[in-house]
Design an enzyme around this catalytic site. Structure first.
Site, PDB file in Angstrom:
ATOM      1  N   LYS A  81     -26.345  23.505  -1.262  1.00  0.00           N
ATOM      2  CA  LYS A  81     -26.886  22.422  -0.455  1.00  0.00           C
ATOM      3  C   LYS A  81     -27.292  22.670   1.022  1.00  0.00           C
ATOM      4  O   LYS A  81     -28.480  21.879   1.342  1.00  0.00           O
ATOM      5  CB  LYS A  81     -25.980  21.352  -0.374  1.00  0.00           C
ATOM      6  CG  LYS A  81     -25.694  20.718  -1.913  1.00  0.00           C
ATOM      7  CD  LYS A  81     -24.537  19.589  -1.459  1.00  0.00           C
ATOM      8  CE  LYS A  81     -24.315  18.974  -3.229  1.00  0.00           C
ATOM      9  NZ  LYS A  81     -23.166  17.678  -3.047  1.00  0.00           N
ATOM     10  N   ASN A 102     -29.837  17.870  -1.386  1.00  0.00           N
ATOM     11  CA  ASN A 102     -29.117  17.730  -2.727  1.00  0.00           C
ATOM     12  C   ASN A 102     -30.288  17.630  -3.980  1.00  0.00           C
ATOM     13  O   ASN A 102     -30.028  17.529  -5.010  1.00  0.00           O
ATOM     14  CB  ASN A 102     -27.985  16.924  -3.097  1.00  0.00           C
ATOM     15  CG  ASN A 102     -28.369  15.366  -3.193  1.00  0.00           C
ATOM     16  OD1 ASN A 102     -29.441  15.038  -2.524  1.00  0.00           O
ATOM     17  ND2 ASN A 102     -27.826  15.045  -4.024  1.00  0.00           N
ATOM     18  N   GLY A 142     -13.710  17.432   5.115  1.00  0.00           N
ATOM     19  CA  GLY A 142     -14.517  18.356   4.657  1.00  0.00           C
ATOM     20  C   GLY A 142     -15.632  18.408   5.806  1.00  0.00           C
ATOM     21  O   GLY A 142     -15.799  17.488   6.523  1.00  0.00           O
ATOM     22  N   ALA A 143     -16.480  19.562   5.560  1.00  0.00           N
ATOM     23  CA  ALA A 143     -17.423  19.633   6.695  1.00  0.00           C
ATOM     24  C   ALA A 143     -18.770  20.208   5.898  1.00  0.00           C
ATOM     25  O   ALA A 143     -19.808  20.484   6.593  1.00  0.00           O
ATOM     26  CB  ALA A 143     -16.967  20.379   7.816  1.00  0.00           C
ATOM     27  N   GLY A 144     -18.768  20.302   4.663  1.00  0.00           N
ATOM     28  CA  GLY A 144     -19.925  21.066   3.871  1.00  0.00           C
ATOM     29  C   GLY A 144     -20.870  20.069   3.785  1.00  0.00           C
ATOM     30  O   GLY A 144     -20.945  18.792   4.249  1.00  0.00           O
ATOM     31  N   GLY A 145     -21.702  20.129   2.638  1.00  0.00           N
ATOM     32  CA  GLY A 145     -23.126  19.184   2.601  1.00  0.00           C
ATOM     33  C   GLY A 145     -22.673  18.061   2.034  1.00  0.00           C
ATOM     34  O   GLY A 145     -23.346  16.999   2.576  1.00  0.00           O
ATOM     35  N   ALA A 146     -21.932  17.825   1.134  1.00  0.00           N
ATOM     36  CA  ALA A 146     -21.625  16.720   0.326  1.00  0.00           C
ATOM     37  C   ALA A 146     -20.713  15.873   1.549  1.00  0.00           C
ATOM     38  O   ALA A 146     -20.997  14.443   1.580  1.00  0.00           O
ATOM     39  CB  ALA A 146     -20.444  16.607  -0.663  1.00  0.00           C
ATOM     40  N   THR A 168     -11.097  24.068   9.028  1.00  0.00           N
ATOM     41  CA  THR A 168     -11.567  25.018  10.254  1.00  0.00           C
ATOM     42  C   THR A 168     -12.331  23.869  11.262  1.00  0.00           C
ATOM     43  O   THR A 168     -12.739  22.778  10.701  1.00  0.00           O
ATOM     44  CB  THR A 168     -12.620  25.869  10.077  1.00  0.00           C
ATOM     45  OG1 THR A 168     -13.848  25.340   9.400  1.00  0.00           O
ATOM     46  CG2 THR A 168     -12.115  27.143   9.344  1.00  0.00           C
ATOM     47  N   GLY A 254     -14.663  10.947  -9.092  1.00  0.00           N
ATOM     48  CA  GLY A 254     -15.934  11.674  -8.407  1.00  0.00           C
ATOM     49  C   GLY A 254     -17.378  11.123  -9.122  1.00  0.00           C
ATOM     50  O   GLY A 254     -18.393  11.329  -8.657  1.00  0.00           O
TER      51      GLY A 254
END
Length: 271
Positions: A81, A102, A142-146, A168, A254
């Site tokens: 993503k 996405n 979380g810190a990703g795309g989603a 992190t 989800g």
């Protein structure tokens, strides 16, 4: 006839338009049957198939899509993503702000256009289940795309407070700074694994897809009045959701995010 009543089996012809879901691996993806049902209901000669591409091969694969004249676009999921942003010719302002796309559409001239529908689909999925986020205290892992997409959608929906947590700190600090810049009045905090003080707890990571994954947060601090939500669709009941149920929390699956993205994705892909 409703979408759910339509078989996903169709006859492939020489005119069939090809759509894909770009992931690595692809065993967990859930979108193709839904998109294929939508195509049939709308009378479109199109089919979505899984495209399993490793990160090391992403650049060359995306370049090949520009010359695949029967290809109309793809859903983009883990782990592509964020990387896909730099491979598009045009990206929506929302996807640029989030830092992830996405969905990818191929224009007739071969240009690739990216957009971001994760966060919108997630918030609409909550609303459809009677969960309004406006004025709520949200804890997001979380810190990703989603997670980035969901954070921006939550901010846009008017949450009262958004606590961000991640294994992190560098990515989470970057996300917090982007949110502060876009929504100066939003209370954004960087938190720990402790979700206490929140109304809605969201796992925006992939932790829980594999049986060996650690829990994304400290579930001993879950409280019965909390709602605990997932972005993971397989397994449907992740270890986090099971722990939440054991703690007496309401849970949110989800698949609700995907359910409310499918029509948006189909529209973007030209179905």
């Amino acid at each position: 006839m409703s979408i759910n009543e339509v078989s996903t089996v169709t006859e492939i012809t020489g005119r069939t338009r090809v759509l894909g879901i770009l992931a690595h691996p692809t065993e967990h993806v859930k979108a193709p049957p839904g998109i294929n049902r939508i195509a049939m209901v709308r009378g479109k000669d199109a089919v979505m198939v899984p495209l399993n591409v490793a990160p090391a091969d992403l650049d060359s694969f995306v370049a090949s899509l520009r010359v695949l004249k029967s290809f109309d676009g793809a859903i983009i999921t883990v782990p592509h993503k964020q990387a896909i942003i730099g491979l598009c010719d045009e990206v929506s302002p929302h996807a640029l702000a989030v830092g992830a796309a996405n969905v990818l559409r191929r224009e007739p001239d071969g240009r690739l256009v990216g957009d971001q529908l994760d966060g919108i689909g997630f918030v609409e999925g909550l609303r459809h289940q009677g969960i309004e986020v406006k004025g709520r205290r949200i804890y997001l892992v979380g810190a990703g795309g989603a997670a980035n997409a969901i954070a921006f959608a939550l901010a846009d929906a008017g949450v009262a407070r958004l606590t961000l947590a991640n294994r992190t700190t560098d990515k989470i600090e970057t996300l917090a700074a982007k949110l502060h810049a876009a929504y100066p009045s939003l209370d954004v905090f960087i938190g720990s694994r402790d979700p206490r003080g929140s109304d809605l707890v969201i796992n925006g990571t992939t932790l829980g897809m594999n049986a060996s994954d650690p829990l994304p947060l400290d579930t001993t601090h879950l409280e019965p009045e909390m709602i605990v939500a997932e972005v993971i669709m397989e397994p449907e009941i992740t270890p986090l959701l099971q722990a939440a149920r054991d703690a007496g929390c309401r849970t949110h699956l989800g698949r609700h995010m995907l359910d409310h993205q499918l029509q948006l994705m189909a529209n973007f892909l030209g179905l």
